[in-house]
Design a protein around this motif. Structure first.
Motif, PDB file in Angstrom:
ATOM      1  N   VAL A  58       0.809  -1.226   0.000  1.00 24.92           N
ATOM      2  CA  VAL A  58       0.000   0.000   0.000  1.00 24.92           C
ATOM      3  C   VAL A  58       0.839   1.271   0.000  1.00 24.92           C
ATOM      4  CG1 VAL A  58      -1.912  -1.160   1.152  1.00 24.92           C
ATOM      5  CG2 VAL A  58      -0.186  -0.003   2.527  1.00 24.92           C
ATOM      6  N   PHE A  59       2.153   1.155   0.214  1.00 26.91           N
ATOM      7  CA  PHE A  59       2.984   2.345   0.363  1.00 26.91           C
ATOM      8  C   PHE A  59       3.856   2.571  -0.869  1.00 26.91           C
ATOM      9  CE2 PHE A  59       2.597   0.639   4.785  1.00 26.91           C
ATOM     10  CZ  PHE A  59       1.721   1.608   5.248  1.00 26.91           C
ATOM     11  N   PRO A  60       4.284   3.818  -1.081  1.00 31.31           N
ATOM     12  CA  PRO A  60       5.246   4.091  -2.152  1.00 31.31           C
ATOM     13  C   PRO A  60       6.598   3.472  -1.795  1.00 31.31           C
ATOM     14  CG  PRO A  60       4.905   6.052  -0.815  1.00 31.31           C
ATOM     15  CD  PRO A  60       3.892   5.044  -0.359  1.00 31.31           C
ATOM     16  N   PRO A  61       7.536   3.412  -2.741  1.00 30.72           N
ATOM     17  CA  PRO A  61       8.862   2.859  -2.437  1.00 30.72           C
ATOM     18  C   PRO A  61       9.496   3.540  -1.235  1.00 30.72           C
ATOM     19  CG  PRO A  61       8.628   3.202  -4.794  1.00 30.72           C
ATOM     20  CD  PRO A  61       7.414   3.818  -4.161  1.00 30.72           C
ATOM     21  N   VAL A  87      -6.052   1.470  12.153  1.00 32.00           N
ATOM     22  CA  VAL A  87      -5.170   0.787  11.202  1.00 32.00           C
ATOM     23  C   VAL A  87      -4.271   1.813  10.509  1.00 32.00           C
ATOM     24  CG1 VAL A  87      -6.680   0.917   9.168  1.00 32.00           C
ATOM     25  CG2 VAL A  87      -5.144  -1.051   9.449  1.00 32.00           C
ATOM     26  N   ALA A  88      -4.640   3.098  10.546  1.00 33.28           N
ATOM     27  CA  ALA A  88      -3.782   4.155  10.006  1.00 33.28           C
ATOM     28  C   ALA A  88      -2.434   4.180  10.704  1.00 33.28           C
ATOM     29  CB  ALA A  88      -4.478   5.510  10.134  1.00 33.28           C
ATOM     30  N   LEU A  89      -2.338   3.590  11.895  1.00 32.84           N
ATOM     31  CA  LEU A  89      -1.079   3.531  12.626  1.00 32.84           C
ATOM     32  C   LEU A  89      -0.022   2.779  11.826  1.00 32.84           C
ATOM     33  CD1 LEU A  89      -0.810   3.006  16.437  1.00 32.84           C
ATOM     34  CD2 LEU A  89       0.850   1.944  14.933  1.00 32.84           C
ATOM     35  N   VAL A  90      -0.433   1.854  10.963  1.00 30.68           N
ATOM     36  CA  VAL A  90       0.523   1.125  10.116  1.00 30.68           C
ATOM     37  C   VAL A  90       1.284   2.117   9.239  1.00 30.68           C
ATOM     38  CG1 VAL A  90       0.784  -0.635   8.328  1.00 30.68           C
ATOM     39  CG2 VAL A  90      -0.927  -0.942  10.138  1.00 30.68           C
ATOM     40  N   GLY A  91       0.581   3.093   8.677  1.00 31.60           N
ATOM     41  CA  GLY A  91       1.237   4.120   7.878  1.00 31.60           C
ATOM     42  C   GLY A  91       2.141   5.006   8.704  1.00 31.60           C
ATOM     43  N   VAL A  92       1.760   5.267   9.957  1.00 33.38           N
ATOM     44  CA  VAL A  92       2.601   6.041  10.857  1.00 33.38           C
ATOM     45  C   VAL A  92       3.929   5.316  11.076  1.00 33.38           C
ATOM     46  CG1 VAL A  92       2.822   6.939  13.216  1.00 33.38           C
ATOM     47  CG2 VAL A  92       0.638   7.142  12.001  1.00 33.38           C
ATOM     48  N   VAL A  93       3.856   4.004  11.254  1.00 31.78           N
ATOM     49  CA  VAL A  93       5.072   3.212  11.449  1.00 31.78           C
ATOM     50  C   VAL A  93       5.989   3.337  10.236  1.00 31.78           C
ATOM     51  CG1 VAL A  93       5.990   0.883  11.805  1.00 31.78           C
ATOM     52  CG2 VAL A  93       3.915   1.598  13.010  1.00 31.78           C
ATOM     53  N   ARG A  94       5.396   3.278   9.034  1.00 31.13           N
ATOM     54  CA  ARG A  94       6.207   3.420   7.822  1.00 31.13           C
ATOM     55  C   ARG A  94       6.927   4.765   7.794  1.00 31.13           C
ATOM     56  NH1 ARG A  94       7.502   0.249   3.263  1.00 31.13           N
ATOM     57  NH2 ARG A  94       8.010   1.626   1.508  1.00 31.13           N
ATOM     58  N   ALA A 125       6.356  -2.052   9.101  1.00 28.15           N
ATOM     59  CA  ALA A 125       5.083  -1.557   8.577  1.00 28.15           C
ATOM     60  C   ALA A 125       4.556  -2.484   7.489  1.00 28.15           C
ATOM     61  CB  ALA A 125       5.247  -0.140   8.030  1.00 28.15           C
ATOM     62  N   GLN A 126       5.437  -2.990   6.642  1.00 26.73           N
ATOM     63  CA  GLN A 126       4.998  -3.878   5.571  1.00 26.73           C
ATOM     64  C   GLN A 126       4.479  -5.193   6.140  1.00 26.73           C
ATOM     65  OE1 GLN A 126       4.674  -3.083   2.191  1.00 26.73           O
ATOM     66  NE2 GLN A 126       3.434  -4.920   2.454  1.00 26.73           N
ATOM     67  N   GLU A 127       5.133  -5.706   7.168  1.00 24.89           N
ATOM     68  CA  GLU A 127       4.661  -6.931   7.819  1.00 24.89           C
ATOM     69  C   GLU A 127       3.313  -6.697   8.493  1.00 24.89           C
ATOM     70  OE1 GLU A 127       8.869  -9.126   9.017  1.00 24.89           O
ATOM     71  OE2 GLU A 127       8.063  -7.532  10.306  1.00 24.89           O
ATOM     72  N   MET A 128       3.148  -5.531   9.106  1.00 25.42           N
ATOM     73  CA  MET A 128       1.876  -5.198   9.750  1.00 25.42           C
ATOM     74  C   MET A 128       0.757  -5.124   8.723  1.00 25.42           C
ATOM     75  SD  MET A 128       3.353  -2.266  12.353  1.00 25.42           S
ATOM     76  CE  MET A 128       1.755  -1.689  12.914  1.00 25.42           C
ATOM     77  N   ALA A 129       1.047  -4.504   7.564  1.00 27.68           N
ATOM     78  CA  ALA A 129       0.031  -4.392   6.513  1.00 27.68           C
ATOM     79  C   ALA A 129      -0.348  -5.773   5.987  1.00 27.68           C
ATOM     80  CB  ALA A 129       0.551  -3.515   5.380  1.00 27.68           C
ATOM     81  N   GLY A 130       0.648  -6.606   5.712  1.00 25.22           N
ATOM     82  CA  GLY A 130       0.368  -7.937   5.199  1.00 25.22           C
ATOM     83  C   GLY A 130      -0.419  -8.782   6.181  1.00 25.22           C
ATOM     84  N   TYR A 346       0.314   7.358   6.888  1.00 21.63           N
ATOM     85  CA  TYR A 346       1.664   7.595   6.373  1.00 21.63           C
ATOM     86  C   TYR A 346       1.850   9.063   5.994  1.00 21.63           C
ATOM     87  CZ  TYR A 346       5.482   7.518   2.932  1.00 21.63           C
ATOM     88  OH  TYR A 346       6.621   7.792   2.216  1.00 21.63           O
ATOM     89  N   ASP A 347       0.892   9.618   5.263  1.00 21.99           N
ATOM     90  CA  ASP A 347       0.996  11.014   4.820  1.00 21.99           C
ATOM     91  C   ASP A 347       1.015  11.973   6.008  1.00 21.99           C
ATOM     92  OD1 ASP A 347       1.021  10.187   2.187  1.00 21.99           O
ATOM     93  OD2 ASP A 347      -1.125  10.522   1.874  1.00 21.99           O
ATOM     94  N   ALA A 348       0.127  11.748   6.975  1.00 19.20           N
ATOM     95  CA  ALA A 348       0.034  12.652   8.126  1.00 19.20           C
ATOM     96  C   ALA A 348       1.312  12.598   8.967  1.00 19.20           C
ATOM     97  CB  ALA A 348      -1.173  12.289   8.984  1.00 19.20           C
ATOM     98  N   ALA A 349       1.839  11.403   9.215  1.00 19.38           N
ATOM     99  CA  ALA A 349       3.054  11.279  10.029  1.00 19.38           C
ATOM    100  C   ALA A 349       4.269  11.826   9.286  1.00 19.38           C
ATOM    101  CB  ALA A 349       3.269   9.816  10.408  1.00 19.38           C
ATOM    102  N   THR A 350       4.316  11.619   7.965  1.00 16.31           N
ATOM    103  CA  THR A 350       5.431  12.156   7.183  1.00 16.31           C
ATOM    104  C   THR A 350       5.474  13.678   7.286  1.00 16.31           C
ATOM    105  OG1 THR A 350       5.390  10.293   5.624  1.00 16.31           O
ATOM    106  CG2 THR A 350       6.406  12.338   4.856  1.00 16.31           C
ATOM    107  N   ARG A 351       4.301  14.309   7.175  1.00 18.00           N
ATOM    108  CA  ARG A 351       4.253  15.777   7.304  1.00 18.00           C
ATOM    109  C   ARG A 351       4.698  16.216   8.690  1.00 18.00           C
ATOM    110  NH1 ARG A 351      -0.650  14.944   4.479  1.00 18.00           N
ATOM    111  NH2 ARG A 351      -1.832  15.095   6.444  1.00 18.00           N
TER     112      ARG A 351
END
Length: 374
Positions: A58-61, A87-94, A125-130, A346-351
């Motif tokens: 689900v994430f970019p490279p 589940v948005a926490l997975v993106g935060v981890v990334r 994060a990838q393991e969590m998503a899978g 992911y977007d929110a945590a990156t910002r």
């Protein structure tokens, strides 16, 4: 109950809550998608409800972008409640992985304890998503259909919830090989509510190291009447998020240089809506009731915010309105929306981490005045 006892303050408050819940249910029943999701999850049909695989990528490279200002700092993460929205926490981890930041403590409740536990156990994060996107509803929901008639006949003796919680405990214990939380890669503390004594307590790496991750997650999703309470050390516990949705006490008491608060369910920035003039509007009392309903949770959260001051960076990964009413349960059932929520996290945590990409500027040394010649 005597007629006048119904005028008790807490009974009146609960009465307003029931009206709001009824309105939410009414709105949800008009949404055929929700009804379809609920039917498929609770009463799956062998042929009709075959699980459809969801792409876990689900994430970019991966892009390394270190948060140099946090290098060598003690960092904590506070996860609020929010059911499936967490589940948005997975993106935060990334985003944290790309920033090269590993927290020294995670505090969580409700849904954030589900995905926070995965992070704590050392999953990427990838393991969590899978892992998450491979679930079927029956893997983490187990309704006690056969026992419900017995509960009714026994005047609800022995009844603490419609669902058991065994399924999600088994899911985590199998994946993590019944690892005790005392062996966490990242320490975690989850808030729980002691139903017997009426008090909040923390379970986790330090205080209850013997509990497995599966047990901790099971307690975190236990909701009165919906998912049964869990017995620990002689008492019955449910998710502490029913009392305090933003569990920051361990972070306040710890020695941390910075904390990131993940707010999934409360209004953005912990700022309540301005409903001035509600008393003049039709149905305005219902607006006021919603405001009252979240008032104590917001106040607890603001106290944490005040205590941490500028050491806290608040992140709002998703629109809290996504979790209003029965949509709270729908997001937990309907996994097709989870990839989108992961990307939002992911977007929110990156910002939020962008502010820490550059190291703080060193203070210029003050030059000493030269001594005058004699």
């Amino acid at each position: 109950m005597a007629p006048l006892d119904r005028l008790d303050l807490y009974n009146l408050k609960r009465g307003f809550e029931r009206v709001n819940e009824a309105l939410d249910v009414g709105a949800a029943t008009a949404d055929l998608r929700f009804l379809a999701h609920a039917r498929a999850a609770l009463l799956p049909l062998p042929v009709v409800d075959r699980p459809r695989p969801i792409d876990p990528h689900v994430f970019p490279p991966f892009r390394a972008r270190p948060a140099r200002a946090l290098a060598g700092k003690r960092v904590a993460v506070i996860g609020s409640g929010g059911g499936g929205g967490c589940v948005a926490l997975v993106g935060v981890v990334r985003a944290f992985e790309e920033a090269g930041v590993t927290p020294d403590l995670i505090t969580a409740c409700s849904g954030s304890a589900i995905w926070g536990s995965m992070w704590s156990a050392g999953m990427s994060a990838q393991e969590m998503a899978g892992f998450s996107l491979s679930w079927r509803p029956q893997d983490y929901l187990d309704i006690q259909w056969r026992r419900l008639p017995g509960f009714a006949l026994s005047a609800l003796r022995g009844f603490t919830g419609i669902a058991k919680g065994d399924a999600i405990q088994r899911l985590f214990d199998e994946r993590l090989m019944e690892r005790p939380i005392g062996e966490a890669a990242i320490p975690i503390e989850t808030i729980a509510y002691n139903m017997d004594l009426g008090s909040t307590e923390y379970f986790g790496t330090t205080l209850t190291p013997e509990l497995t991750y599966g047990q901790v997650v099971r307690i975190a999703i236990a909701l009165p009447l919906f998912i049964e309470s869990v017995r620990v050390r002689g008492h019955l516990y449910v998710d502490g998020g029913v009392v305090e949705l933003f569990p920051g006490e361990p972070v306040i008491e710890g020695e941390f240089d910075h904390a990131f608060g993940l707010n999934f369910m409360l209004p953005e920035g912990f700022e309540a809506a301005n409903i001035t003039g509600w008393e003049t509007r039709r149905g305005g009392i219902l607006e006021a009731s919603r405001q009252l309903d979240q008032g104590s949770q917001l106040e607890f959260a603001r106290r944490v915010q005040r205590d941490l001051g500028d050491r806290l960076t608040l992140i709002d990964p998703i629109d809290h309105r996504l979790l209003r009413g029965v949509s709270f349960y729908d997001l937990f059932i309907d996994r097709t929306r989870w990839p989108e929520l992961m990307r939002l996290g992911y977007d929110a945590a990156t910002r939020a981490l962008d502010a820490f990409r550059r190291p703080p500027r060193p203070r210029a040394a003050r030059s000493r005045p030269r001594a005058s010649a004699p």
